[in-house]
Structures are given as C-alpha cells and as structure tokens.
Design a protein around this motif. Structure first.
Motif, PDB file in Angstrom:
ATOM      1  N   LYS A 134     -18.435   3.488  -4.466  1.00 18.89           N
ATOM      2  CA  LYS A 134     -18.739   3.282  -6.061  1.00 18.89           C
ATOM      3  C   LYS A 134     -18.594   4.930  -5.843  1.00 18.89           C
ATOM      4  N   LYS A 135     -17.578   5.661  -5.422  1.00 25.61           N
ATOM      5  CA  LYS A 135     -17.421   7.258  -5.709  1.00 25.61           C
ATOM      6  C   LYS A 135     -15.641   7.025  -7.284  1.00 25.61           C
ATOM      7  N   GLU A 136     -15.561   5.590  -7.673  1.00 25.02           N
ATOM      8  CA  GLU A 136     -15.107   5.509  -8.752  1.00 25.02           C
ATOM      9  C   GLU A 136     -15.343   4.305  -9.256  1.00 25.02           C
ATOM     10  N   GLY A 137     -15.307   4.231 -10.795  1.00 22.84           N
ATOM     11  CA  GLY A 137     -15.531   2.950 -11.913  1.00 22.84           C
ATOM     12  C   GLY A 137     -14.025   1.876 -11.427  1.00 22.84           C
ATOM     13  N   PHE A 138     -14.452   0.565 -11.696  1.00 23.07           N
ATOM     14  CA  PHE A 138     -13.980  -0.101 -11.652  1.00 23.07           C
ATOM     15  C   PHE A 138     -13.122  -0.444 -13.027  1.00 23.07           C
ATOM     16  N   LYS A 139     -11.472  -0.831 -13.289  1.00 21.48           N
ATOM     17  CA  LYS A 139     -11.045   0.134 -14.704  1.00 21.48           C
ATOM     18  C   LYS A 139     -10.652  -1.605 -14.127  1.00 21.48           C
ATOM     19  N   THR A 140      -9.814  -2.512 -15.258  1.00 20.25           N
ATOM     20  CA  THR A 140      -9.158  -3.637 -15.445  1.00 20.25           C
ATOM     21  C   THR A 140      -7.747  -3.394 -15.173  1.00 20.25           C
ATOM     22  N   GLU A 141      -7.285  -2.038 -16.756  1.00 20.21           N
ATOM     23  CA  GLU A 141      -5.880  -2.092 -16.199  1.00 20.21           C
ATOM     24  C   GLU A 141      -6.096  -0.793 -14.973  1.00 20.21           C
ATOM     25  N   THR A 142      -6.941  -0.449 -13.900  1.00 21.65           N
ATOM     26  CA  THR A 142      -5.943   0.421 -12.809  1.00 21.65           C
ATOM     27  C   THR A 142      -5.715  -0.645 -11.732  1.00 21.65           C
ATOM     28  N   MET A 143      -6.930  -1.950 -12.033  1.00 16.88           N
ATOM     29  CA  MET A 143      -6.889  -2.958 -11.301  1.00 16.88           C
ATOM     30  C   MET A 143      -5.316  -4.123 -11.018  1.00 16.88           C
ATOM     31  N   VAL A 144      -5.076  -3.580 -12.517  1.00 13.93           N
ATOM     32  CA  VAL A 144      -3.553  -4.697 -12.744  1.00 13.93           C
ATOM     33  C   VAL A 144      -2.593  -3.815 -12.580  1.00 13.93           C
ATOM     34  N   ASN A 145      -2.549  -2.249 -12.512  1.00 10.66           N
ATOM     35  CA  ASN A 145      -1.550  -1.776 -11.429  1.00 10.66           C
ATOM     36  C   ASN A 145      -1.877  -1.427 -10.148  1.00 10.66           C
ATOM     37  N   MET A 146      -2.506  -1.727  -9.511  1.00 13.52           N
ATOM     38  CA  MET A 146      -2.804  -1.867  -8.105  1.00 13.52           C
ATOM     39  C   MET A 146      -1.889  -3.188  -7.551  1.00 13.52           C
ATOM     40  N   LEU A 147      -2.549  -4.370  -8.381  1.00 16.75           N
ATOM     41  CA  LEU A 147      -2.100  -5.067  -8.175  1.00 16.75           C
ATOM     42  C   LEU A 147      -0.371  -5.245  -8.087  1.00 16.75           C
ATOM     43  N   SER A 148       0.411  -4.921  -8.822  1.00 13.66           N
ATOM     44  CA  SER A 148       1.523  -4.438  -9.564  1.00 13.66           C
ATOM     45  C   SER A 148       2.249  -3.740  -8.085  1.00 13.66           C
ATOM     46  N   ILE A 149       1.452  -2.868  -7.910  1.00 11.52           N
ATOM     47  CA  ILE A 149       2.018  -2.233  -6.000  1.00 11.52           C
ATOM     48  C   ILE A 149       1.977  -3.077  -5.336  1.00 11.52           C
ATOM     49  N   SER A 150       0.936  -3.538  -4.862  1.00 12.18           N
ATOM     50  CA  SER A 150       0.965  -4.730  -3.799  1.00 12.18           C
ATOM     51  C   SER A 150       2.026  -5.671  -3.759  1.00 12.18           C
ATOM     52  N   PHE A 151       1.940  -6.066  -5.368  1.00  8.64           N
ATOM     53  CA  PHE A 151       3.594  -7.548  -5.429  1.00  8.64           C
ATOM     54  C   PHE A 151       4.423  -6.662  -5.400  1.00  8.64           C
ATOM     55  N   GLY A 152       4.932  -5.457  -5.655  1.00  9.08           N
ATOM     56  CA  GLY A 152       6.023  -4.707  -5.040  1.00  9.08           C
ATOM     57  C   GLY A 152       6.504  -4.867  -3.869  1.00  9.08           C
ATOM     58  N   VAL A 153       4.655  -3.956  -2.686  1.00 11.78           N
ATOM     59  CA  VAL A 153       4.724  -3.933  -1.577  1.00 11.78           C
ATOM     60  C   VAL A 153       5.568  -5.358  -1.036  1.00 11.78           C
ATOM     61  N   GLY A 154       4.674  -6.304  -1.239  1.00  8.07           N
ATOM     62  CA  GLY A 154       4.811  -7.310  -0.646  1.00  8.07           C
ATOM     63  C   GLY A 154       6.258  -8.309  -0.968  1.00  8.07           C
ATOM     64  N   ILE A 155       6.814  -7.460  -1.740  1.00  7.99           N
ATOM     65  CA  ILE A 155       8.642  -8.450  -2.315  1.00  7.99           C
ATOM     66  C   ILE A 155       9.208  -7.750  -1.591  1.00  7.99           C
ATOM     67  N   ALA A 156       9.498  -6.413  -1.083  1.00 10.64           N
ATOM     68  CA  ALA A 156       9.657  -5.074   0.203  1.00 10.64           C
ATOM     69  C   ALA A 156       9.298  -5.653   1.296  1.00 10.64           C
ATOM     70  N   ALA A 157       8.731  -6.405   2.063  1.00  8.27           N
ATOM     71  CA  ALA A 157       8.329  -6.773   2.982  1.00  8.27           C
ATOM     72  C   ALA A 157       9.285  -8.622   3.541  1.00  8.27           C
ATOM     73  N   TYR A 158       9.284  -9.196   2.281  1.00  3.84           N
ATOM     74  CA  TYR A 158       9.311 -10.247   2.553  1.00  3.84           C
ATOM     75  C   TYR A 158      10.799 -10.063   2.233  1.00  3.84           C
TER      76      TYR A 158
END
Length: 349
Positions: A134-158
């Motif tokens: 509860k130090k950060e507020g949940f924002k849908t836009e930010t979470m989508v951005n976080m998922l895009s970063i994770s997706f990119g790292v996942g491709i790099a790992a693949y």
C-alpha cells in the motif's frame, strides 16, 4: 559577461556535472558487474563462492565506513536508537544480504547480457510490491505497462541460448528481495525523516549484512573452502574488487543526491545496453536476435515507465509552485489590506 552569460555558464556547469555523475556511476557499476563475473565464473578466475565474495565486500565497506565515521570523524553519524535499528535497519540489511548473495550467485550460471535483461523486471517488482504494501496506488495503465515489460523479458528468456533455470530463479529472487528493500526503505526510514548517506548507510547496514551471510556461509561454503588447501587469498584481486564496490555506493549517492533517482533509472538503461554489447563483443556471450527483440520490448516499457514518472514529478512540482505562488499572493494581499487599514486609522486620527 552579463547576467545572461553568467546564467548560461551556471546551467552549462550543472549539465556537465550531471553528465559526469552519470558517467562515473555507469563506469563503476559496469566495472563491479564485470569484475564480479570475472571472479565467480568457472571459465575465468574460477572462484565460485558468491557468499564469501559478498561477505568480503560487506566487511571491507563496514571497516572503511567505521574508520571514516569513528576514527577520522570525517562523516557525522546518524542518531539512531536501538529499537529503530532493530525494527528498520535489520530487516533492510537482511533483504540486502539476500539480494547481493543471489545476484552474485546468478553470475555463475548466466551470461552478463542475460542478467541485465532480467534486471529490466525491477520496475515491475518495485511497483507490484509497492501496491501490495500500500505504498503505491493501483493503476490499470501502469499495470499494463508492467505486463508489457514482463512480456518482453519473457521473450528474451525464450531466446536465451544458454538458459539455466536455476540461474534465472536466483536472479529473479535477487530482483524480488532488492525491490522489497527499496520499498521498505521508504516505509521504515524515509517516512520517519531518516536519511542515510552512503557512508552512514554502510556503517549501519554492512555489518548487519555480514552477520546474516555468516550463517549460510558456515554451512554452505566454509567446508568447501576449508577442504581447498590450494586456495590463497589474493589481496590485489579482492581488495580492488571491494574498493570498486565501495566506490559504487558513493557514486549512487552522488548521482541520486545531485540529480535524481529517475536519472539513475535512465542511466541504468544505458548501462544495460553497454553491458550487453560488451558481453557479446568481449566476453563472447551468445546474444540471439530473439534476445534483443524481447529486451527491446522490455526497454520500450521501461522507457515509457520512466517517462510517466518524469511527467508525474513535473506535475507535482508544478502543483507545488502553484501552491507557493498562491500562498505568496495571499500574504501580499494580506499585507496590502493591513497597510490600507493602517493608513485609514492614521487619517481618522
């Protein structure tokens, strides 16, 4: 030169200093990462003892910080009670020791380039843990951005040619512990008005890290080191490596203190690309096109995140200036009213 010229000189000097701090931090961070890889990798110096290396760093940094604060008195210690130390510094020290241990361990199993790609997940981890605590507020836009970063790292790992599941687990664990530490620093120290410079930070945190690492070291690495009778401590290698680690802490303080944490994040992206290029061209690590494509996607996500943070900081600064301007205009209006009232009283007299 006139006033305009002196202002230009001042701005130019500030820009040059900022770029100097960035360059020094990138150089030292680059040096520590490559140096640690050199020591720990079995194909290079062949000393695969990450707990021992981390303990050497912490022991060196703690000793140097103690000399600067207690012996030479060049740095003022921070007033800290025993309860505050146990409740705030000890948890932070425990997380820091785990983060360093796991990140150094990952160099044994993974390439420098792939580790830098995995480190792109740091904003994801910091934001997620910030939301959970509860130090950060949940924002849908930010979470989508976080998922895009994770997706990119996942491709790099693949696309990683020398993928090692254990090495990935170690690095992801290091990212999780480091992100938790960064959030807890805000909750346990910054929120209480306690600010530690790199020397006082090492003075309080490094001994704590050393003690935490001592327990696994006794059971995991000490028996192997004891059985290795041929090993001799190389003071040049470990001394210069530890000094670089100490200098890096000072560079972080200078960079964040004289510029901002956001500047360090942006500089970190530049450093990661340099390390990937160095790993591919000098160390001869295999970097595949899928690696680069995945990390490129993650890089765009991180760049957008940094841009969003910059815009938020600018908006916050603008609000602060507007509030100050309103306050000053209110004071000026009040002074004018008081002056008018005073003059009225004088005319009536």
């Amino acid at each position: 030169m006139g006033k305009g010229g002196s202002l230009s000189d001042s701005v130019l000097k500030k820009i040059i200093l900022s770029y100097t701090y960035v360059a020094v931090w990138i150089f030292l961070s680059f040096t520590v990462i490559v140096y640690n890889k050199f020591i720990l990798d079995k194909k290079m110096y062949d000393w695969p003892f990450p707990i021992s290396l981390t303990m050497i760093h912490m022991g060196f940094c703690a000793s140097l910080a103690f000399l600067l604060i207690r012996v030479f008195k060049l740095v003022e210690p921070v007033s800290m009670s025993r309860d505050l130390y146990l409740s705030s510094v000890v948890p932070i020290g425990a997380l820091y020791s785990l983060s360093l241990w796991l990140s150094n361990s990952a160099y044994i199993y993974l390439s420098v380039s792939f580790i830098q790609m995995l480190k792109a997940l740091m904003p994801v981890a910091v934001y997620s843990i910030g939301v959970l605590l509860k130090k950060e507020g949940f924002k849908t836009e930010t979470m989508v951005n976080m998922l895009s970063i994770s997706f990119g790292v996942g491709i790099a790992a693949y696309g990683e040619a020398k993928f090692d599941a254990w090495g990935v687990a170690l690095q992801l664990g290091a990212v999780a512990f480091e992100a938790t530490r960064l959030v807890l620093i805000q909750i346990l120290l910054t929120s209480k008005g306690i600010s530690l410079n790199p020397i006082t930070s090492l003075y309080y945190v490094a001994p704590c890290c050393f003690v935490f690492l001592l327990v696994p070291w006794i059971f995991v690495e000490f028996p192997i080191l004891k059985a290795t009778s041929s090993f001799h401590f190389d003071f040049v290698i470990f001394g210069t490596n530890s000094f670089c680690a100490f200098a890096l802490n000072l560079a972080v303080f200078l960079l964040v203190g004289k510029t901002s944490a956001l500047t360090m994040n942006v500089a970190g992206v530049v450093k990661d690309w340099l390390l990937i290029a160095f790993s591919w061209s000098v160390i001869k690590d295999t970097v595949t096109p899928i690696n680069l494509f995945g990390y490129g996607l993650a890089f765009i996500g991180v760049a957008y995140y940094n841009h969003s943070k910059l815009q938020a900081l600018k908006a916050k600064e603008a609000q602060k200036k507007a509030a100050q301007a309103d306050e000053e205009s209110g004071k000026l209006l009040e002074e004018r009213e008081n002056d008018g009232l005073g003059k009225k009283n004088e005319s009536e007299d």
